[in-house]
Design a protein around this motif. Structure first.
Motif, PDB file in Angstrom:
ATOM      1  N   GLU A 129       3.288  38.433 -36.055  1.00  0.00           N
ATOM      2  CA  GLU A 129       4.689  38.322 -36.437  1.00  0.00           C
ATOM      3  C   GLU A 129       5.526  39.353 -35.707  1.00  0.00           C
ATOM      4  OE1 GLU A 129       5.742  37.939 -40.574  1.00  0.00           O
ATOM      5  OE2 GLU A 129       3.747  37.176 -41.050  1.00  0.00           O
ATOM      6  N   LEU A 130       6.725  38.945 -35.377  1.00  0.00           N
ATOM      7  CA  LEU A 130       7.721  39.839 -34.808  1.00  0.00           C
ATOM      8  C   LEU A 130       8.795  40.012 -35.874  1.00  0.00           C
ATOM      9  CD1 LEU A 130       8.131  41.250 -32.040  1.00  0.00           C
ATOM     10  CD2 LEU A 130       9.711  39.385 -31.461  1.00  0.00           C
ATOM     11  N   ALA A 131       8.818  41.187 -36.482  1.00  0.00           N
ATOM     12  CA  ALA A 131       9.722  41.432 -37.598  1.00  0.00           C
ATOM     13  C   ALA A 131      11.165  41.500 -37.126  1.00  0.00           C
ATOM     14  CB  ALA A 131       9.341  42.739 -38.291  1.00  0.00           C
ATOM     15  N   VAL A 150       5.747  29.941 -29.973  1.00  0.00           N
ATOM     16  CA  VAL A 150       6.720  30.789 -30.664  1.00  0.00           C
ATOM     17  C   VAL A 150       7.480  29.924 -31.659  1.00  0.00           C
ATOM     18  CG1 VAL A 150       8.784  32.218 -30.409  1.00  0.00           C
ATOM     19  CG2 VAL A 150       6.971  32.315 -28.685  1.00  0.00           C
ATOM     20  N   LYS A 151       7.636  30.397 -32.872  1.00  0.00           N
ATOM     21  CA  LYS A 151       8.389  29.645 -33.877  1.00  0.00           C
ATOM     22  C   LYS A 151       9.023  30.609 -34.874  1.00  0.00           C
ATOM     23  CE  LYS A 151       4.737  27.325 -35.217  1.00  0.00           C
ATOM     24  NZ  LYS A 151       3.813  26.435 -35.970  1.00  0.00           N
ATOM     25  N   PRO A 152      10.170  30.248 -35.452  1.00  0.00           N
ATOM     26  CA  PRO A 152      10.718  31.050 -36.549  1.00  0.00           C
ATOM     27  C   PRO A 152       9.755  31.029 -37.734  1.00  0.00           C
ATOM     28  CG  PRO A 152      12.371  29.561 -35.669  1.00  0.00           C
ATOM     29  CD  PRO A 152      11.064  29.135 -35.085  1.00  0.00           C
ATOM     30  N   ARG A 153       9.602  32.152 -38.369  1.00  0.00           N
ATOM     31  CA  ARG A 153       8.640  32.234 -39.472  1.00  0.00           C
ATOM     32  C   ARG A 153       8.976  31.258 -40.593  1.00  0.00           C
ATOM     33  NH1 ARG A 153       8.517  37.888 -42.346  1.00  0.00           N
ATOM     34  NH2 ARG A 153      10.323  36.951 -43.403  1.00  0.00           N
ATOM     35  N   GLU A 154      10.248  30.980 -40.797  1.00  0.00           N
ATOM     36  CA  GLU A 154      10.653  30.084 -41.879  1.00  0.00           C
ATOM     37  C   GLU A 154      11.500  28.930 -41.337  1.00  0.00           C
ATOM     38  OE1 GLU A 154      12.059  32.101 -45.371  1.00  0.00           O
ATOM     39  OE2 GLU A 154      10.894  33.884 -44.898  1.00  0.00           O
ATOM     40  N   GLY A 155      11.177  28.476 -40.139  1.00  0.00           N
ATOM     41  CA  GLY A 155      11.939  27.399 -39.525  1.00  0.00           C
ATOM     42  C   GLY A 155      11.521  26.025 -40.015  1.00  0.00           C
ATOM     43  N   LEU A 186       9.890  36.117 -36.386  1.00  0.00           N
ATOM     44  CA  LEU A 186       9.244  35.105 -35.568  1.00  0.00           C
ATOM     45  C   LEU A 186       7.736  35.190 -35.712  1.00  0.00           C
ATOM     46  CD1 LEU A 186      11.302  35.477 -32.247  1.00  0.00           C
ATOM     47  CD2 LEU A 186      11.794  34.047 -34.248  1.00  0.00           C
ATOM     48  N   VAL A 187       7.077  34.055 -35.497  1.00  0.00           N
ATOM     49  CA  VAL A 187       5.617  33.989 -35.481  1.00  0.00           C
ATOM     50  C   VAL A 187       5.184  33.541 -34.089  1.00  0.00           C
ATOM     51  CG1 VAL A 187       3.586  32.761 -36.360  1.00  0.00           C
ATOM     52  CG2 VAL A 187       5.361  33.531 -37.947  1.00  0.00           C
ATOM     53  N   VAL A 188       4.213  34.257 -33.542  1.00  0.00           N
ATOM     54  CA  VAL A 188       3.579  33.872 -32.284  1.00  0.00           C
ATOM     55  C   VAL A 188       2.152  33.496 -32.632  1.00  0.00           C
ATOM     56  CG1 VAL A 188       2.887  34.614 -29.983  1.00  0.00           C
ATOM     57  CG2 VAL A 188       5.038  35.445 -30.977  1.00  0.00           C
ATOM     58  N   GLU A 189       1.726  32.285 -32.239  1.00  0.00           N
ATOM     59  CA  GLU A 189       0.400  31.861 -32.662  1.00  0.00           C
ATOM     60  C   GLU A 189      -0.311  31.034 -31.592  1.00  0.00           C
ATOM     61  OE1 GLU A 189       1.319  29.759 -36.287  1.00  0.00           O
ATOM     62  OE2 GLU A 189       1.175  27.827 -35.277  1.00  0.00           O
ATOM     63  N   GLU A 190      -1.594  30.940 -31.787  1.00  0.00           N
ATOM     64  CA  GLU A 190      -2.473  30.153 -30.924  1.00  0.00           C
ATOM     65  C   GLU A 190      -1.987  28.715 -30.822  1.00  0.00           C
ATOM     66  OE1 GLU A 190      -7.065  28.490 -31.542  1.00  0.00           O
ATOM     67  OE2 GLU A 190      -6.310  30.167 -32.729  1.00  0.00           O
TER      68      GLU A 190
END
Length: 401
Positions: A129-131, A150-155, A186-190
């Motif tokens: 997460e990118l706070a 890359v996606k918004p954590r609550e998008g 933001l969330v960065v994930e596999e």
């Protein structure tokens, strides 16, 4: 009986699905929203328009406080991704059937969802997460698997979701999203590779039904627009077992749930995200029509404490193909067909506009780019695909910069 319905913007699911269902159930409805005017316009032509009250619906304390000044509720409900936890807490406060607020929070917060499933030992997807306020450059210190998402954590609706190939692109992408969404985490994930599907479930707190699923064909990278949906009456048992086990661990039970997942080459099912509400973009309306079940009444019924039948009575011999017509640039929609309903060669085809003529929009690279939706129903899947494609080819959508 009185239903309080929490909402942000008006949606087809509510206007065409849940409000008519509430009327058929004999419910009085009061809509709580932070923007009353659009709702009043959207419901003006309904036979029995609901009351619409202004409320800070993102704050559950305000919801509880306002409801407490009025008639006691028989149900508190929302179909909004953003308001599930608020509705769950408000319903629980008034002693009504409520979703588990921990489950609604896990579903909404994509970082929390990943951590919870990993701790349960069911699936570990690499994520970080990118706070808010944290520099995107800090990601270069991590062993990020590339390519990544890359996606918004609550998008929602694939907005600001992007596939990136290298670290420089990752940093730039995060900075771009931050400019559009100041203060967003933001969330960065596999990046999960495989065939994409959905699972539509409905539970009453004791019994959970698998309603159906869809196979999705997302747009080409780097964006993730669900441009094609095809009806799947059931998933292979091993795949279904994996997805349901993860939903159990998340606490998903009461009400409707729309789960998106990937099936990898080894038949491993991996959740992309859990939307703890009915499937959107008019898919719920067409699904109810295809299956010939009172889907919206069932959803509202469980929030009133009514048990689901042992058999929903869904029709199983029909198939459905959805094709979304998407904007390819920013501008004003100056030409587009109107609503259509056609029957030919065993195919029932419906077209519904999503964007009105004269509206100007940016290019979002998400489901917000939908101009209209083509739905084809019948028993021959190839005929459905052909009919949808022919409708699009025979019509014109023009966007003027």
């Amino acid at each position: 009986m009185l239903l309080y319905l929490l909402a942000l913007n008006p949606t087809d699911s509510v206007t065409q699905g849940f409000l008519p269902a509430a009327a058929r159930l004999g419910l009085s409805v009061t809509v709580l929203t932070d923007s009353p005017a659009p709702h009043q316009r959207a419901y003006a032509r309904l036979p029995s328009p609901p009351d619409v009250l202004k409320c800070d619906v993102r704050e559950f304390r305000e919801v509880v406080s306002l409801i407490s000044t009025r008639r006691a509720p028989n149900a508190v409900f929302t179909n909004s991704d953003h308001l599930q936890t608020q509705a769950a807490l408000a319903a629980d406060y008034f002693g009504l059937p409520a979703k588990n607020w921990k489950a609604t929070l896990r579903a909404k917060d994509k970082g929390l969802l990943r951590r919870h499933l990993a701790r349960c030992g069911l699936d570990t997807v690499w994520s970080a997460e990118l706070a808010p306020g944290e520099a995107a450059a800090t990601l270069t210190e991590l062993d990020v698997p590339l390519p990544c998402v890359v996606k918004p954590r609550e998008g929602v609706a694939s907005e600001d979701v992007e596939l990136v190939d290298d670290m420089d692109q990752l940093v730039r992408c995060c900075e771009d999203v931050r400019r559009r969404r100041p203060g967003a985490a933001l969330v960065v994930e596999e990046f999960l590779v495989g065939e994409q599907y959905t699972l539509e479930t409905l539970g009453d707190g004791t019994r959970r039904h698998v309603v159906c699923g869809f196979r999705a064909e997302p747009s080409p990278p780097p964006y993730f627009i669900d441009a094609v949906y095809e009806f799947v009456p059931t998933h292979p048992p091993a795949v279904l077992e994996q997805v349901l086990a993860q939903l159990d661990e998340l606490g998903v039970g009461l009400g409707a749930c729309h789960t998106e997942f990937i099936v990898q080459a080894d038949a491993r099912a991996r959740i992309i995200e859990v939307n703890y509400r009915a499937v959107g973009d008019q898919t719920d309306l067409m699904m109810a029509d295809l299956l010939e079940i009172p889907y919206f009444e069932y959803v509202l019924g469980v929030h009133l404490g009514r048990p689901l039948p042992a058999d929903l009575g869904a029709r199983t011999d029909m198939r459905m193909h959805n094709l979304a017509v998407c904007a390819d640039r920013a501008g004003t929609l100056t030409e587009a067909p109107g609503p259509s309903d056609l029957v030919s060669g065993g195919v029932r085809l419906s077209y519904r506009p999503v964007r009105a003529l004269g509206e100007r929009h940016e290019h979002y690279h998400s489901n917000r780019d939908f101009l209209g939706l083509v739905w084809a129903m019948g028993q021959d899947e190839e005929a459905l695909r052909r009919a949808a494609a022919e409708f699009v080819a025979a019509n014109r959508w023009e966007i003027t910069p």
